[in-house]
Scaffold this active site. Structure first.
Site: not given
Ligand code: AHR
Length: 499
Positions: A27, A72, A172-173, A244, A292, A352
Site C-alpha cells: 500500500e 484505505n 476497500n473496506e 488482524y 488482509e 503488508q
Molecule cells: O493494512 C493496513 C490497513 O488496514 C489498510 O489500509 C486497511 O484496508 C485496513 O484497515
C-alpha cells in the site's frame, strides 16, 4: 508431554491449493513503497530505484500475487495521477493516512517491480470517492490491447503490451466509517455491481473481489455481506475478509487461540455467500479473498504520537510493528487455518510486505532483514503447494480467556504433485512439548523425512538489523520410522516427507 494424533489419507482432500493464498500487499502507506521497495540512491537500488536487497527477500517468500495500491489509501486515489512522466505527476494529500503522496511510483513502475519480484498484481480500484467509470478506464488502460484512448495512452507512456491484471478489488473496506466515501451495504452493492459489469465488459477474463466487512467484529457484519451480495452476486467472484490480531494484554495462550475466531469468520462468510446463492437459485459459487491478514497492534501508540507531531509527511514510519516470536506462532496458525479452508479461501494477502506491518524491514540507506513472521510464510509458500489434505486431528485441549476447547496442537497437511507430504504443525503449549503421532499408512514409504522447527525460549524475542537471525527455523533430527514427531513447547514445525 502433550499427546496429539494426526491421520492423513491421500484420498481425503479438502481442495487443490490456490497458490494465491500466499499473496501479499503493498500500500502507499508509511515506508512500504518509499524507502521500502523503492529508494533511488540506495547502494542496492537498481536503475529504476528498486531496492534489490528487498527484492531478494521478496523472491525468497515466493509471493504469487501482490495487492496494490491500497488499502484505505485507494479510497481517495486517482489512478491517473500515477501515470505519465514522473516529474509531471501531482503531489496529493492522502486523507487516509494524513500523509503526502508524491506519486513517484505508479502503475507502470509497480508493474515492473512485480515482474522483477515474480508476482502478479491484484489491483484495487477506488469506489470511495470515485465510481464505475474510472474503474472501467483503468481496466482499459491496463488490459486492452490498443486502439482506444486509454490503451493508446498506456503505449504512449512506455508500455505497448498490456499489463494483463487478472484480479481486481472493488474498493476497500467500504463498510468502515474511517473510509473515504464509505457506504451502506445497499449503496456499495449497487456501485460494486455496476463497476464489476463495466470492468468485465472491458475485459471478460478478469475476476473481481467485492468488499466484505472490514472485520468480524463490525456491528454490520453479516447483514453487510448478505445485503451487498444480494445486489452484486452474479457479477463478483470473491468476497474479501480482513482480520488482524494483537496481544495488548500480554495473554499469550489467548492470543494464540485467535485462529478459532479466524476459522469461524471464514466459515460464516462462506455460509452467507451460500445463503445468497440459494436465494438467487444460482449455480455459481462465490469464494473468499482474505486479502488482509496479520498481527497488528505493536505500533498503535507510536503512530498516534507520530501523527500528532508530523502530519502530511512522506514515508513516515507508520505501522512499523516489530514482530516477536509469539507473533510468528500466530502467523503459522493463521496459515494452517487458511490451508484448512482451502475449499473457500482462494486468495489471501498477508498485510503488508515491507515495513508496514510486514515480514520485511528496511532502514533508509541501510539494510533489509526478515522479521520473525517471515519464516512461517516463507515455508508455507514454498512447501504448501498442491492439495490441502483433510487432517483428522485429535489433541489435548484447554480453555483460554475468550476461547474454549483450544487444541494444543493444530496442523494442516499438503500433498505435492510428486506425492510428497508436508505437515505444518504448531504446539501452542508454552511449557510442554507435544508428541504428534502421525498415521500416514496409505502413503507407503518416503525417501526422506525432515523436520524444521521455529522456536525461541523467549516468546518476545525479535529480529533486528544487527541480529537478523535471532529467530529463524532450524533443522532437527527426525526418525520417521514410527511416525512420531516431537513438537517442542511453543513451536512452528514443518515436517516434510519426500517421495
Ligand atoms: O493494512 C493496513 C490497513 O488496514 C489498510 O489500509 C486497511 O484496508 C485496513 O484497515
Amino acid at each position: 508431554m502433550r499427546k496429539a494424533r494426526l491421520v492423513l489419507d491421500k484420498d481425503y482432500v479438502i481442495a487443490p491449493i490456490d497458490k494465491r493464498i500466499y499473496g501479499s500487499f503493498v500500500e502507499h502507506l508509511g515506508r512500504c513503497v518509499y524507502t521500502g521497495i523503492y529508494e533511488p540512491g540506495h547502494p542496492r537500488a537498481d536503475a529504476q530505484g528498486f531496492r534489490q536487497d528487498v527484492l531478494d527477500l521478496v523472491r525468497r517468500l515466493d509471493v504469487p500475487i501482490v495487492r496494490y495500491p491500497g488499502g484505505n489509501f485507494v479510497s481517495g486515489f486517482r489512478w491517473e495521477d500515477s501515470i505519465g512522466p514522473a516529474a509531471d505527476r501531482p503531489k496529493r494529500l492522502d486523507l487516509a493516512w494524513k500523509t503526502t503522496e508524491p506519486n513517484a511510483v505508479g502503475l507502470h513502475e509497480f508493474a515492473d517491480w512485480a515482474k522483477k519480484a515474480g508476482s502478479d498484481v491484484m489491483y484495487a480500484i477506488n469506489l470511495g470517492t470515485r465510481g464505475p467509470a474510472q474503474a472501467q478506464n483503468v481496466v482499459e488502460y491496463a488490459n486492452h490491447r490498443g486502439g482506444s484512448y486509454w490503451s493508446d495512452l498506456r503505449a504512449k507512456n512506455g508500455s505497448p503490451d498490456p499489463f494483463n491484471i487478472k484480479l481486481w478489488c472493488l474498493g476497500n473496506e467500504m463498510d468502515g466509517p474511517w473510509q473515504m466515501g464509505s457506504k451502506t451495504a445497499y449503496e456499495y452493492g449497487r456501485i460494486a455491481n455496476e463497476a464489476a459489469k463495466m470492468m468485465k465488459w472491458t475485459d471478460d477474463s478478469i475476476e473481481v473481489v467485492a468488499c466484505g466487512s472490514s472485520a468480524f467484529t463490525m456491528p454490520t457484519f453479516g447483514e453487510w455481506e448478505y445485503t451487498m451480495l444480494s445486489e452484486c452476486y452474479d457479477n463478483v467472484d470473491y468476497v474479501s475478509l480482513h482480520r488482524y490480531y494483537g496481544n495488548p494484554h500480554n495473554d499469550t495462550p489467548d492470543f494464540l487461540a485467535s485462529t478459532m475466531d479466524l476459522d469461524a469468520f471464514i466459515r460464516t462468510v462462506a455460509s452467507i455467500c451460500d445463503a445468497v446463492k440459494g436465494k438467487k437459485h444460482s449455480k455459481k459459487q462465490v469464494n473468499l479473498s482474505l486479502d488482509e491478514w496479520n498481527v497488528w497492534y505493536h505500533s498503535n501508540q507510536q503512530d498516534q504520537e507520530l501523527h500528532k507531531r508530523e502530519p502530511w509527511g512522506t514515508a513516515l514510519p507508520l505501522l512499523e510493528d516489530v514482530y516477536n516470536f509469539e507473533d510468528a506462532l500466530l502467523v503459522g496458525l493463521m496459515l494452517i487455518t487458511i490451508l484448512k479452508n482451502a475449499d473457500r479461501v482462494k486468495v489471501a494477502c498477508m498485510a503488508q510486505l515491507v515495513n508496514v506491518i510486514a515480514p520485511i524491514m528496511t532502514r533508509p540507506g541501510g539494510g533489509a532483514w526478515a522479521q520473525t513472521i517471515f519464516y512461517p510464510l516463507q515455508q508455507a509458500s514454498r512447501y504448501g503447494r498442491g492439495k490441502s489434505l483433510l487432517p483428522q486431528m485429535t489433541s489435548e485441549k484447554a480453555d483460554t480467556k475468550h476461547y474454549t476447547d483450544v487444541p494444543f496442537v493444530d496442523a494442516a497437511a499438503t500433498l505435492a504433485e510428486d506425492g510428497s507430504v508436508t505437515i505444518f504443525a504448531v504446539n501452542r503449549d508454552l511449557q510442554e512439548a507435544a508428541e504428534l503421532a502421525c498415521d500416514l499408512r496409505a502413503f507407503g514409504t518416503f525417501r526422506e523425512a525432515t523436520h524444521s522447527v521455529l522456536h525461541h525460549d523467549d516468546v518476545k524475542a525479535v529480529n533486528t538489523e544487527d541480529a537478523p537471525d535471532n529467530v529463524r527455523p532450524i533443522d532437527v533430527k527426525l526418525d520417521w520410522k514410527d511416525g512420531r514427531v516431537i513438537l517442542p513447547a511453543a513451536s512452528w514445525n514443518v515436517i516434510r516427507l519426500v517421495k
